[in-house]
Write a protein that holds these residues in place. Structure first.
Motif, PDB file in Angstrom:
ATOM      1  N   LEU A 172       0.926  -1.141  -0.029  1.00  0.00           N
ATOM      2  CA  LEU A 172       0.052  -0.001   0.093  1.00  0.00           C
ATOM      3  C   LEU A 172       0.941   1.327  -0.071  1.00  0.00           C
ATOM      4  O   LEU A 172       2.002   1.366   0.377  1.00  0.00           O
ATOM      5  CB  LEU A 172      -0.898  -0.198   1.292  1.00  0.00           C
ATOM      6  N   GLU A 173       0.485   2.328  -0.559  1.00  0.00           N
ATOM      7  CA  GLU A 173       1.013   3.571  -0.520  1.00  0.00           C
ATOM      8  C   GLU A 173       0.809   4.255   0.560  1.00  0.00           C
ATOM      9  O   GLU A 173      -0.350   4.023   1.214  1.00  0.00           O
ATOM     10  CB  GLU A 173       0.485   4.515  -1.832  1.00  0.00           C
ATOM     11  N   ASP A 174       1.667   5.247   1.112  1.00  0.00           N
ATOM     12  CA  ASP A 174       1.448   5.934   2.214  1.00  0.00           C
ATOM     13  C   ASP A 174       0.293   6.766   2.018  1.00  0.00           C
ATOM     14  O   ASP A 174       0.085   7.376   0.810  1.00  0.00           O
ATOM     15  CB  ASP A 174       2.611   6.976   2.548  1.00  0.00           C
ATOM     16  N   GLY A 175      -0.525   7.078   3.101  1.00  0.00           N
ATOM     17  CA  GLY A 175      -1.534   7.936   2.934  1.00  0.00           C
ATOM     18  C   GLY A 175      -3.027   7.338   2.473  1.00  0.00           C
ATOM     19  O   GLY A 175      -4.068   7.937   2.423  1.00  0.00           O
ATOM     20  N   VAL A 176      -2.944   6.198   2.416  1.00  0.00           N
ATOM     21  CA  VAL A 176      -4.207   5.446   1.651  1.00  0.00           C
ATOM     22  C   VAL A 176      -5.155   5.387   2.922  1.00  0.00           C
ATOM     23  O   VAL A 176      -4.857   5.427   4.197  1.00  0.00           O
ATOM     24  CB  VAL A 176      -3.893   4.155   1.280  1.00  0.00           C
ATOM     25  N   GLY A 177      -6.524   5.275   2.826  1.00  0.00           N
ATOM     26  CA  GLY A 177      -7.597   5.415   3.696  1.00  0.00           C
ATOM     27  C   GLY A 177      -8.065   4.189   4.193  1.00  0.00           C
ATOM     28  O   GLY A 177      -7.401   3.038   3.679  1.00  0.00           O
ATOM     29  N   CYS A 178      -8.889   3.951   4.950  1.00  0.00           N
ATOM     30  CA  CYS A 178      -9.312   2.822   5.562  1.00  0.00           C
ATOM     31  C   CYS A 178      -9.969   1.870   4.357  1.00  0.00           C
ATOM     32  O   CYS A 178      -9.817   0.676   4.614  1.00  0.00           O
ATOM     33  CB  CYS A 178     -10.502   2.952   6.661  1.00  0.00           C
ATOM     34  N   THR A 179     -10.641   2.272   3.431  1.00  0.00           N
ATOM     35  CA  THR A 179     -11.309   1.557   2.553  1.00  0.00           C
ATOM     36  C   THR A 179     -10.427   0.756   1.477  1.00  0.00           C
ATOM     37  O   THR A 179     -10.494  -0.381   1.540  1.00  0.00           O
ATOM     38  CB  THR A 179     -12.244   2.413   1.548  1.00  0.00           C
ATOM     39  N   ILE A 206      -7.319   0.103   2.553  1.00  0.00           N
ATOM     40  CA  ILE A 206      -6.702  -0.836   3.377  1.00  0.00           C
ATOM     41  C   ILE A 206      -7.583  -2.148   3.427  1.00  0.00           C
ATOM     42  O   ILE A 206      -6.945  -3.219   3.397  1.00  0.00           O
ATOM     43  CB  ILE A 206      -6.315  -0.251   4.936  1.00  0.00           C
ATOM     44  N   TRP A 207      -8.780  -1.884   3.607  1.00  0.00           N
ATOM     45  CA  TRP A 207      -9.855  -2.952   3.998  1.00  0.00           C
ATOM     46  C   TRP A 207      -9.948  -3.673   2.668  1.00  0.00           C
ATOM     47  O   TRP A 207      -9.932  -4.995   2.503  1.00  0.00           O
ATOM     48  CB  TRP A 207     -11.263  -2.279   4.229  1.00  0.00           C
ATOM     49  N   GLU A 208      -9.931  -3.187   1.392  1.00  0.00           N
ATOM     50  CA  GLU A 208     -10.070  -4.068   0.235  1.00  0.00           C
ATOM     51  C   GLU A 208      -8.722  -4.581   0.059  1.00  0.00           C
ATOM     52  O   GLU A 208      -8.675  -5.864  -0.580  1.00  0.00           O
ATOM     53  CB  GLU A 208     -10.087  -2.889  -0.995  1.00  0.00           C
ATOM     54  N   HIS A 209      -7.711  -4.025   0.249  1.00  0.00           N
ATOM     55  CA  HIS A 209      -6.239  -4.815   0.103  1.00  0.00           C
ATOM     56  C   HIS A 209      -6.306  -5.886   0.872  1.00  0.00           C
ATOM     57  O   HIS A 209      -5.870  -7.047   0.657  1.00  0.00           O
ATOM     58  CB  HIS A 209      -5.014  -3.906   0.566  1.00  0.00           C
TER      59      HIS A 209
END
Length: 63
Positions: free
Chosen positions: A33-40, A42-45
């Motif tokens: 994941l790239e820095d600054g991604v949001g909760c959504t 992260i959840w999808e990943h």
């Protein structure tokens, strides 16, 4: 019951190198994941990783 002050003292007494290696191990699954991604994101990943792992497990079981 654990004394929070003692717990904090013990954890802060650990060397930075130990803390760093522990932190790295705890978040290796987020390295894509790239820095600054949001909760959504992260959840999808995480959901995609679980689905892939489940598919691999099912394939192995069928062999």
């Amino acid at each position: 019951m654990t004394d929070p002050v003692q717990q904090e003292t013990r954890s802060s007494a650990a060397p930075d190198a130990d803390r760093q290696s522990s932190d790295d191990a705890d978040d290796d699954h987020l390295s894509d994941l790239e820095d600054g991604v949001g909760c959504t994101e992260i959840w999808e990943h995480l959901s995609e990783r679980r689905a892939e792992a489940s598919a691999r497990s099912t394939e192995r079981a069928e062999e």
